[in-house]
Design a protein around this motif. Structure first.
Motif, short mmCIF file in Angstrom:
data_model
loop_
_atom_site.label_atom_id
_atom_site.label_comp_id
_atom_site.label_asym_id
_atom_site.label_seq_id
_atom_site.Cartn_x
_atom_site.Cartn_y
_atom_site.Cartn_z
N ILE A 1 0.84 -1.20 0.00
CA ILE A 1 0.00 0.00 0.00
C ILE A 1 0.87 1.25 0.00
CG2 ILE A 1 -1.63 1.35 1.39
CD1 ILE A 1 -2.76 -1.45 2.31
N GLN A 2 1.91 1.27 0.83
CA GLN A 2 2.81 2.43 0.87
C GLN A 2 3.50 2.64 -0.47
OE1 GLN A 2 5.30 1.40 4.20
NE2 GLN A 2 3.91 2.29 5.70
N ALA A 3 3.93 1.57 -1.11
CA ALA A 3 4.58 1.68 -2.42
C ALA A 3 3.61 2.20 -3.47
CB ALA A 3 5.15 0.32 -2.84
N LEU A 4 2.36 1.73 -3.43
CA LEU A 4 1.36 2.23 -4.37
C LEU A 4 1.11 3.72 -4.16
CD1 LEU A 4 -1.25 -0.67 -4.31
CD2 LEU A 4 0.17 0.01 -6.27
N ARG A 5 0.95 4.11 -2.92
CA ARG A 5 0.69 5.52 -2.61
C ARG A 5 1.88 6.41 -2.97
NH1 ARG A 5 -2.93 5.49 2.92
NH2 ARG A 5 -4.90 5.16 1.81
N ALA A 6 3.09 5.88 -2.84
CA ALA A 6 4.27 6.64 -3.24
C ALA A 6 4.25 6.93 -4.74
CB ALA A 6 5.55 5.88 -2.86
N GLN A 7 3.55 6.08 -5.49
CA GLN A 7 3.40 6.30 -6.93
C GLN A 7 2.07 6.99 -7.25
OE1 GLN A 7 4.41 2.94 -9.43
NE2 GLN A 7 5.95 2.25 -7.98
#
Length: 175
Positions: free
Chosen positions: A29-35
């Motif tokens: 989720i954090q990686a998706l939000r970072a993008q």
């Protein structure tokens, strides 16, 4: 679940034990939000200590609100501690996601309540009916019920980062 006319973007991380997929899911989720992807829904939250017992929670990914989903039945009780009323209250987060324009909606678990035809099942069906990619977590214990609920149309993912990314990318291409 009826057979849809378009591909269903529904997947479950299949795990072996309690909490074993939670850290992976949060990192994803954090990686998706970072993008700059919009990710909404519920994840497993931290336990809340209430006197001599703790309550399990789910957490709203958008607002951060914690929803206690268990109840104290006493130390001698062996009954299921899940609080159906609390689950109903938390399910509002998933119903709000129907109007969120999310790139992905997370449903924290397909567990005992969902396996019994309750819990977040209606919200999962509404989300996929509206075309949202939905990702959840299911243990081996509830895998037969998951397969029955999804009619075999959902993707079962290994608890690995690359498996999550591959599924997410393919679900976006199918939309």
């Amino acid at each position: 679940m009826d057979t849809p006319s378009t591909p269903v973007a529904l997947a479950a991380i299949v795990h072996a034990g309690k909490g074993s997929a939670d850290a992976l899911l949060l990192e994803f989720i954090q990686a998706l939000r970072a993008q700059h992807y919009r990710v909404y829904g519920l994840v497993q939250g931290p336990a809340i200590q209430k006197g001599d017992h703790s309550l399990r929670t789910v957490q709203d990914l958008d607002k951060g609100t914690l929803y206690p989903i268990t109840q104290n039945l006493g130390t001698e009780s062996s009954a299921c501690r899940l609080d159906i009323g609390a689950l109903l209250h938390a399910s509002e987060v998933l119903r709000q996601a129907l109007d969120s324009h999310a790139d992905l909606v997370i449903v924290n678990r397909f567990g005992i309540m969902e396996a019994d035809g309750q819990g977040f099942n209606d919200e999962i069906l509404a989300l996929i009916d509206k075309g949202y990619p939905v990702l959840t977590v299911v243990s081996h214990t509830y895998l037969p019920a998951w397969r029955a609920f999804t009619g075999g149309l959902a993707v079962e993912l290994e608890p690995e980062h690359q498996a999550l990314w591959n599924w997410f990318e393919s679900s976006r291409q199918a939309a």
